[in-house]
Design a protein around this motif. Structure first.
Motif, short mmCIF file in Angstrom:
data_model
loop_
_atom_site.label_atom_id
_atom_site.label_comp_id
_atom_site.label_asym_id
_atom_site.label_seq_id
_atom_site.Cartn_x
_atom_site.Cartn_y
_atom_site.Cartn_z
N ILE A 109 38.78 40.56 47.97
CA ILE A 109 39.65 40.66 46.80
C ILE A 109 40.91 39.80 46.95
O ILE A 109 41.85 39.91 46.16
CB ILE A 109 40.05 42.13 46.54
N THR A 110 40.92 38.93 47.94
CA THR A 110 42.12 38.16 48.31
C THR A 110 42.80 37.51 47.12
O THR A 110 44.01 37.67 46.91
CB THR A 110 41.76 37.08 49.34
N ASP A 111 42.05 36.75 46.34
CA ASP A 111 42.64 35.97 45.25
C ASP A 111 43.12 36.83 44.09
O ASP A 111 43.92 36.38 43.27
CB ASP A 111 41.65 34.93 44.74
N LYS A 112 42.61 38.06 44.01
CA LYS A 112 42.93 38.93 42.86
C LYS A 112 44.14 39.83 43.09
O LYS A 112 44.65 40.42 42.13
CB LYS A 112 41.72 39.82 42.53
N VAL A 165 38.12 46.10 41.10
CA VAL A 165 39.34 45.49 41.61
C VAL A 165 40.52 45.80 40.70
O VAL A 165 41.63 46.08 41.15
CB VAL A 165 39.17 43.97 41.78
N GLU A 166 40.28 45.77 39.39
CA GLU A 166 41.35 46.09 38.44
C GLU A 166 41.83 47.53 38.60
O GLU A 166 43.03 47.82 38.52
CB GLU A 166 40.87 45.86 37.00
N PHE A 167 40.90 48.44 38.86
CA PHE A 167 41.27 49.84 39.09
C PHE A 167 42.04 49.98 40.39
O PHE A 167 43.03 50.73 40.48
CB PHE A 167 40.03 50.73 39.08
N LEU A 168 41.62 49.26 41.42
CA LEU A 168 42.33 49.28 42.69
C LEU A 168 43.77 48.80 42.51
O LEU A 168 44.72 49.40 43.04
CB LEU A 168 41.59 48.39 43.70
N LYS A 169 43.96 47.76 41.73
CA LYS A 169 45.31 47.26 41.44
C LYS A 169 46.13 48.29 40.67
O LYS A 169 47.33 48.45 40.90
CB LYS A 169 45.20 45.95 40.65
N ALA A 216 38.77 50.49 49.04
CA ALA A 216 38.11 49.19 49.02
C ALA A 216 36.98 49.23 47.99
O ALA A 216 36.54 50.31 47.58
CB ALA A 216 37.55 48.85 50.40
N CYS A 217 36.53 48.07 47.59
CA CYS A 217 35.42 47.96 46.64
C CYS A 217 34.17 47.48 47.35
O CYS A 217 34.23 46.58 48.21
CB CYS A 217 35.76 46.97 45.52
#
Length: 435
Positions: A124-127, A342-346, A332-333
């Motif tokens: 997910i680095t770039d996100k 990833v959006e939910f993690l953010k 983590a995803c």
């Protein structure tokens, strides 16, 4: 709780100030992708360890519901699983299958490294560059090979939670700052027929954490750093940790049948003994306040008597007396999870959600600015102690990875049971590291 495996050496835990807004925006038609989430209906499966009814579990339900309200194309199905079962059984089996949960509890360190090596996790680095910047160095624990594979939502050091009323009754005028003072407190508490320390050795890791803290006091910072980066355990300080633990156990500071007592399940578990006035102390992390409230039969009384102090130093030891053991919880995803994961993690680590998490009193947030939600005096004390610690060592079973960590914990518990030795702990760690 939240409680764990290998990684990077030292944590500098920065819980300062700033603001983060979750960047989530809907889409239109095509199927979900890393670049265009929210276009088609998606169901995310989310596994976390807030399994007890209480503010933590309720808050995660609210977070999932709020996210779905913001993004109607996303449905989130939650499964709340007890920590030991999640970490040691359910999650490893699910990751081996073709149908793992989309987003799940991740303890960072060596555990993340192992999962990355097995190709289980989404890069997910770039996100998440903005999120990582607002979290600070704690985010590094969820990295492997310089890439980001998860994000923390809670971080802090552990210490000793205690009953201020019992201390006063026993004539203990101040929290112990050295192990000699802790031993004296144990003697005074026994004199008034109070169980000095509650211990949930039935779940292994609560007992193992005593050994970790003795290792933190016996080993130099350099030794701990090297062992976290390269699991070699030849330094005699690891043997001394077991010897010091054995000496401490011989003072009989724990409740009867502590070897079979669970850690954080109900009023009869170790944290239930502290929460309900049946024991004076418990070694545990910052998340413990939430679990204590969950099992307390009189939450108002708990709020009045509960206090916290750092793990005492050992006079003349090689370890830094102001060093602390700590760690956190994150998510983590799975590698093939949709972009919405990833959006939910953010969203989970956004400032408003983190501030709300802090207000539950179940742990310390990681996002800068969210510490404004920390109101409880004991949690504020942990926040201050975390900030002032000269060195924070990641939980050793997390730092060394699950293979070494599990073998180490089993061998440590054998010392508590009277069937193991300090030498066998070191031997078990070395054998596991060579696999």
């Amino acid at each position: 709780m939240t409680i764990k495996r290998r990684a990077g050496a030292v944590l500098a835990l920065f819980l300062t100030s700033a603001l983060l807004v979750a960047g989530c925006s809907g889409g239109d038609e095509a199927g979900p992708s890393d670049d265009e989430p929210y276009k088609n209906p998606v169901t995310l499966t989310w596994w976390h360890n807030a399994s007890q009814d209480g503010p933590g579990k309720t808050y995660w339900e609210k977070v999932a519901k709020d996210f779905s309200t913001l993004h109607p194309t996303v449905k989130i199905e939650i499964e709340a699983i007890e920590t030991n079962q999640l970490q040691r059984t359910r999650l490893p089996a699910a990751l081996l299958s073709n149908d793992p949960p989309d987003i799940f509890q991740a303890w960072g360190g060596g555990e993340i490294r192992e999962q990355v090596e097995a190709d289980y996790l989404k890069d997910i680095t770039d996100k998440v560059q903005t999120e990582v910047g607002n979290i600070g160095s704690a985010a590094e624990i969820w990295q492997a090979n310089g890439k980001q594979y998860g994000l923390p939502f809670r971080m802090g050091i552990e210490g000793i939670w205690y009953n201020k009323d019992m201390f006063a009754q026993a004539g203990i005028t101040a929290p112990p700052t050295t192990f000699q003072e802790l031993n004296d407190a144990v003697t005074k508490l026994k004199a008034i027929n109070v169980i000095p320390i509650a211990l949930g050795a039935g779940d292994k890791w609560p007992a193992a954490h005593w050994w970790y803290n003795f290792a933190l006091r016996a080993c130099s910072v350099d030794t701990l750093k090297k062992a976290s980066a390269d699991p070699v355990f030849d330094d005699p300080c690891f043997l001394k940790a077991g010897q010091d633990l054995k000496t401490f156990i011989a003072t009989n500071p724990f409740q009867p049948n502590f070897i079979a007592t669970p850690g954080q399940n109900d009023p009869t578990s170790a944290n239930g003994l502290l929460a309900n006035g049946k024991a004076a102390m418990e070694l545990m992390g910052d998340w413990n306040k939430g679990t204590l409230e969950t099992v307390a039969q009189d939450p108002a009384a708990l709020k009045k008597f509960l206090g916290w102090f750092p793990v005492p130093a050992i006079s003349g030891s090689a370890g830094d007396p102001k060093a602390a053991l700590g760690g956190g919880d994150g998510f983590a995803c799975a590698k093939n999870a949709p972009a919405e994961c990833v959006e939910f993690l953010k969203y989970i680590v956004s400032a408003d959600v983190q501030k709300g998490y802090a207000e539950t009193g179940t742990g310390l947030p990681v996002t800068k600015g969210a510490e404004a939600g920390v109101a409880d005096p004991a949690l504020k004390a942990i926040l201050d102690a975390t900030s002032s610690a000269t060195y924070v060592q990641l939980w050793l079973d997390t730092a060394y990875g699950s293979t070494v960590g599990n073998a180490m914990n089993d061998a440590i518990v054998a010392i508590f049971a009277g069937t193991g030795t300090p030498e066998q702990v070191v031997s078990a760690m070395k054998a596991a590291a060579s696999k």
